[in-house]
Design an enzyme around this catalytic site. Sequence first.
Site, PDB file in Angstrom:
ATOM      1  N   ASN A   8      54.681  14.377   7.145  1.00 27.81           N
ATOM      2  CA  ASN A   8      54.011  13.307   7.651  1.00 27.81           C
ATOM      3  C   ASN A   8      54.481  12.065   8.507  1.00 27.81           C
ATOM      4  O   ASN A   8      55.422  11.643   7.735  1.00 27.81           O
ATOM      5  CB  ASN A   8      52.151  12.951   6.874  1.00 27.81           C
ATOM      6  CG  ASN A   8      51.772  11.462   6.972  1.00 27.81           C
ATOM      7  OD1 ASN A   8      52.496  11.214   8.761  1.00 27.81           O
ATOM      8  ND2 ASN A   8      51.472  10.680   6.801  1.00 27.81           N
ATOM      9  N   LYS A  10      54.059   9.487  10.305  1.00 30.69           N
ATOM     10  CA  LYS A  10      54.342   7.898  10.521  1.00 30.69           C
ATOM     11  C   LYS A  10      54.258   7.479  12.125  1.00 30.69           C
ATOM     12  O   LYS A  10      54.125   8.586  12.633  1.00 30.69           O
ATOM     13  CB  LYS A  10      54.382   7.313   9.311  1.00 30.69           C
ATOM     14  CG  LYS A  10      53.742   8.110   7.866  1.00 30.69           C
ATOM     15  CD  LYS A  10      53.821   7.146   6.643  1.00 30.69           C
ATOM     16  CE  LYS A  10      53.415   8.070   5.864  1.00 30.69           C
ATOM     17  NZ  LYS A  10      53.432   7.092   4.304  1.00 30.69           N
ATOM     18  N   HIS A  93      43.991   9.333   5.672  1.00 38.38           N
ATOM     19  CA  HIS A  93      44.849   8.355   5.297  1.00 38.38           C
ATOM     20  C   HIS A  93      44.744   6.989   4.288  1.00 38.38           C
ATOM     21  O   HIS A  93      44.317   6.893   5.220  1.00 38.38           O
ATOM     22  CB  HIS A  93      46.680   8.436   5.778  1.00 38.38           C
ATOM     23  CG  HIS A  93      47.290   8.205   4.872  1.00 38.38           C
ATOM     24  ND1 HIS A  93      47.669   7.173   5.233  1.00 38.38           N
ATOM     25  CD2 HIS A  93      48.391   9.438   5.075  1.00 38.38           C
ATOM     26  CE1 HIS A  93      49.200   7.740   3.888  1.00 38.38           C
ATOM     27  NE2 HIS A  93      49.503   8.424   4.346  1.00 38.38           N
ATOM     28  N   GLU A  95      46.614   4.792   4.574  1.00 40.73           N
ATOM     29  CA  GLU A  95      47.494   4.180   4.690  1.00 40.73           C
ATOM     30  C   GLU A  95      45.844   3.408   6.526  1.00 40.73           C
ATOM     31  O   GLU A  95      46.134   2.283   6.572  1.00 40.73           O
ATOM     32  CB  GLU A  95      48.239   4.359   5.971  1.00 40.73           C
ATOM     33  CG  GLU A  95      49.932   3.768   4.774  1.00 40.73           C
ATOM     34  CD  GLU A  95      50.757   4.817   4.727  1.00 40.73           C
ATOM     35  OE1 GLU A  95      50.932   5.489   6.240  1.00 40.73           O
ATOM     36  OE2 GLU A  95      51.241   4.655   4.353  1.00 40.73           O
ATOM     37  N   GLU A 164      46.786  11.679  -3.054  1.00 40.17           N
ATOM     38  CA  GLU A 164      47.605  10.476  -2.715  1.00 40.17           C
ATOM     39  C   GLU A 164      47.712   9.172  -3.024  1.00 40.17           C
ATOM     40  O   GLU A 164      47.014   8.513  -2.395  1.00 40.17           O
ATOM     41  CB  GLU A 164      48.406  10.489  -1.255  1.00 40.17           C
ATOM     42  CG  GLU A 164      48.222  11.542  -0.283  1.00 40.17           C
ATOM     43  CD  GLU A 164      49.229  11.540   1.352  1.00 40.17           C
ATOM     44  OE1 GLU A 164      50.279  12.099   0.945  1.00 40.17           O
ATOM     45  OE2 GLU A 164      48.653  10.231   1.656  1.00 40.17           O
ATOM     46  N   GLY A 170      55.252   5.796  -0.502  1.00 43.29           N
ATOM     47  CA  GLY A 170      55.798   4.638   0.149  1.00 43.29           C
ATOM     48  C   GLY A 170      56.732   3.733  -0.751  1.00 43.29           C
ATOM     49  O   GLY A 170      57.329   2.801  -0.753  1.00 43.29           O
ATOM     50  N   SER A 209      55.570   9.811  -2.452  1.00 40.10           N
ATOM     51  CA  SER A 209      56.994   9.634  -2.577  1.00 40.10           C
ATOM     52  C   SER A 209      57.966  11.166  -3.022  1.00 40.10           C
ATOM     53  O   SER A 209      58.353  10.961  -3.713  1.00 40.10           O
ATOM     54  CB  SER A 209      57.496   8.856  -3.738  1.00 40.10           C
ATOM     55  OG  SER A 209      56.889   6.734  -2.841  1.00 40.10           O
TER      56      SER A 209
HETATM   57  P1  PGA Z   1      55.300   8.809   1.848  1.00 36.90           P
HETATM   58  O1  PGA Z   1      53.576   9.048   2.263  1.00 36.90           O
HETATM   59  O2  PGA Z   1      56.177  10.322   1.178  1.00 36.90           O
HETATM   60  O3  PGA Z   1      56.425   8.210   2.059  1.00 36.90           O
HETATM   61  O4  PGA Z   1      55.842   8.307  -0.035  1.00 36.90           O
HETATM   62  C1  PGA Z   1      53.372  10.051   1.615  1.00 36.90           C
HETATM   63  C2  PGA Z   1      52.156  10.156   2.821  1.00 36.90           C
HETATM   64  O5  PGA Z   1      51.641   8.595   2.948  1.00 36.90           O
HETATM   65  O6  PGA Z   1      51.252  11.303   3.342  1.00 36.90           O
END
Ligand code: PGA
Length: 249
Positions: A8, A10, A93, A95, A164, A170, A209
Amino acid sequence: MPKLFAGNWKLYLTDEASVALARAYGEAARETGAEAVAAPSFTALVRVAAALAGTEVALGAQDVYWEDAGAHTGEVSPAALSALGVRYVIVGHSERRAMGETDEAVARKAAAVLAHGMTPIVCVGETEEEKDADRREEVVRSQLRAALDGLHPTSERPVIVAYEPRWAIGTGVPCEPEEAAAVHRLIRRELEVLVGEGTASVRVLYGGSVDPSNVGGFLARPEIDGVLVGGASADAGKAKAMMAMAAEA
Ligand code: PGA
């Protein structure tokens, strides 16, 4: 089923950088034999699709709307994504949920993605407060129910679930593989109730992460069918290292 590596990207990359990374993904998938997905920004989809042509890497999108046309300023339709060759779409997601995306919207998006012959990657996961209040199970269950009720996945119309935990995204602090595996077992049990026989076609990924130093711990778990990676997936070298481990797991 082989373990899946889904990146991903982002909002980390320019279109130019996305094309370069896509080429690196194609090469890495060829060398490692990994099953991989690359999900760039909408604006990079056309060029990334071209860069991935002839490779084994599938094109993904990070979001979608559920209508194909109409007065929906700023939205992107599932028909448009499918026409570009998108095969996987991340929905729900955290976010986006944090910006107000509801369970109902996630369910409509997942259904629209399936209806267009693409595979939704439905993200579920609790916040830190919910975890601390011992509400993880309840939250994950209710997000799953809302998103998957009525979807009827099959091996021809597969659905992917990504666990997740929001507190692990993150932050550089992943969930322990042992703990993630326990949540994956819970998700499997819930899937059996929700989709019955279709459960076998649902892959459950871990995300939050993940990087080359810890991905092996997740991939070693039979309950974990692959990983959804954000930050570390935007780095060609790290992505290749993780693909190599996914291919061997
Ligand atoms: P990250 O994000 O690996 O940067 O923690 C994972 C995700 O949001 O899918």
